[in-house]
Design an enzyme around this catalytic site. Sequence first.
Site, short mmCIF file in Angstrom:
data_model
loop_
_atom_site.label_atom_id
_atom_site.label_comp_id
_atom_site.label_asym_id
_atom_site.label_seq_id
_atom_site.Cartn_x
_atom_site.Cartn_y
_atom_site.Cartn_z
N ASP A 74 0.81 -1.21 0.00
CA ASP A 74 0.00 0.00 0.00
C ASP A 74 0.85 1.26 0.00
O ASP A 74 0.45 2.29 -0.55
CB ASP A 74 -0.93 0.01 1.21
CG ASP A 74 -2.14 -0.90 1.02
OD1 ASP A 74 -2.39 -1.32 -0.12
OD2 ASP A 74 -2.83 -1.18 2.02
N GLY A 75 2.04 1.19 0.62
CA GLY A 75 2.93 2.35 0.63
C GLY A 75 3.32 2.77 -0.78
O GLY A 75 3.44 3.97 -1.07
N ASN A 147 -4.86 8.53 2.50
CA ASN A 147 -5.25 7.75 3.68
C ASN A 147 -5.56 8.62 4.90
O ASN A 147 -6.68 8.65 5.37
CB ASN A 147 -4.15 6.76 4.06
CG ASN A 147 -4.42 5.35 3.57
OD1 ASN A 147 -5.38 5.11 2.86
ND2 ASN A 147 -3.56 4.43 3.96
N ASP A 148 -4.52 9.31 5.40
CA ASP A 148 -4.73 9.97 6.69
C ASP A 148 -3.67 11.02 7.00
O ASP A 148 -2.59 11.06 6.40
CB ASP A 148 -4.76 8.94 7.82
CG ASP A 148 -3.57 7.98 7.82
OD1 ASP A 148 -2.46 8.43 7.53
OD2 ASP A 148 -3.77 6.78 8.10
N ASP A 175 -2.08 10.19 23.02
CA ASP A 175 -0.93 10.03 22.13
C ASP A 175 -1.08 10.83 20.85
O ASP A 175 -0.10 11.09 20.16
CB ASP A 175 -0.74 8.54 21.78
CG ASP A 175 -0.16 7.75 22.94
OD1 ASP A 175 0.11 8.36 23.99
OD2 ASP A 175 0.00 6.52 22.80
N THR A 186 -9.44 1.88 7.08
CA THR A 186 -9.00 0.51 7.34
C THR A 186 -7.51 0.44 7.69
O THR A 186 -6.96 -0.65 7.82
CB THR A 186 -9.28 -0.40 6.14
OG1 THR A 186 -8.73 0.21 4.96
CG2 THR A 186 -10.77 -0.61 5.95
N ALA A 187 -6.87 1.60 7.85
CA ALA A 187 -5.44 1.63 8.17
C ALA A 187 -5.26 2.02 9.64
O ALA A 187 -5.83 1.40 10.52
CB ALA A 187 -4.74 2.60 7.21
N TYR A 188 -4.46 3.03 9.90
CA TYR A 188 -4.14 3.41 11.29
C TYR A 188 -5.40 3.79 12.07
O TYR A 188 -5.53 3.51 13.26
CB TYR A 188 -3.16 4.58 11.26
CG TYR A 188 -2.48 4.89 12.57
CD1 TYR A 188 -2.72 4.16 13.72
CD2 TYR A 188 -1.57 5.94 12.65
CE1 TYR A 188 -2.08 4.45 14.92
CE2 TYR A 188 -0.93 6.24 13.83
CZ TYR A 188 -1.19 5.51 14.97
OH TYR A 188 -0.56 5.81 16.15
N SER A 189 -6.35 4.43 11.41
CA SER A 189 -7.58 4.84 12.08
C SER A 189 -8.29 3.64 12.71
O SER A 189 -8.73 3.69 13.86
CB SER A 189 -8.51 5.54 11.09
OG SER A 189 -9.73 5.90 11.68
#
Length: 288
Positions: A74-75, A147-148, A175, A186-189
């Site tokens: 994905d990166g 993404n974010d 944090d 669907t990633a860090y979130s």
Amino acid sequence: MSNKKKIILYANAKRDDGLAATKRVGEMLGDRGWETVICLPFGTADCGAYCGTEHTNLDEELLDAEMIITFGGDGTILHAARAAASSKVPILGVNLGGKGFLAELEPKDLGLIDDVAKGKYKIECRMMLDVEIHRESEAVYRDFALNDVVIRGDNKVIDLMLYGDGQRITHFSGDGAVIATPTGSTAYSMAAGGPIVEEAAENIIVTPICAHVIKAKSFVLMSDRLVSIELGQMKSNPAFISVDGGSQQDIQSGDVIEVYKSERYTRLVRLSNKSFYKRVSEKLGERP
């Protein structure tokens, strides 16, 4: 399809050993009358002698390209999306990484490249976000994300006040926070406890990271909201933002980060009719 007949092969050489998958797809498309060029986003150190003069400039090649096919995780797709969004060139991902949630194909699916050559594919538009850092009423940083946007303290907790169109959403110490698109949900979130949002939707998802407040929850906002994040007094504790997992940008006490829907879109190529729910089940490891 347009009259363009060129496809960019965007290969992460650390994921595609010897560029084997990249070369195979290049040969398949070449046999069907397409021109291909290879761009290497992360340098040539790991691709051996094959790199040669094939390492071309992505921005230049995008001027007359029909599509980008990425080889990596994905990166790699996120990296390509930054360049392709402005030129409106669609991206097809071949997953050679981990989850590969954004990718359409696995290595076993490379036979479907025939459908690309024949123009048998759909384009799915994905919302993006613009981000600005304001310091003493001056914009000192601008970027955009598929993404974010992640705001984090370096080691200790930070104090954050989040607003939507000037109205307070939440205030907490923790944090940090993730401001995500549906694509990024669907990633860090999600890992931070946020909801999974259907990727074709247009929303802004605000998710606290390890908040020290019981009632701090995720919020799913309309896409036309202006999300503002004010940074409280941090004393000597540094903080930063990261856009789509990229390099960290330092932020200071009193800075205001603004995040809002971008005019840019990422266009992803879809070759199958697999549903969003099916992809979530497969990629996130749910048992059948």
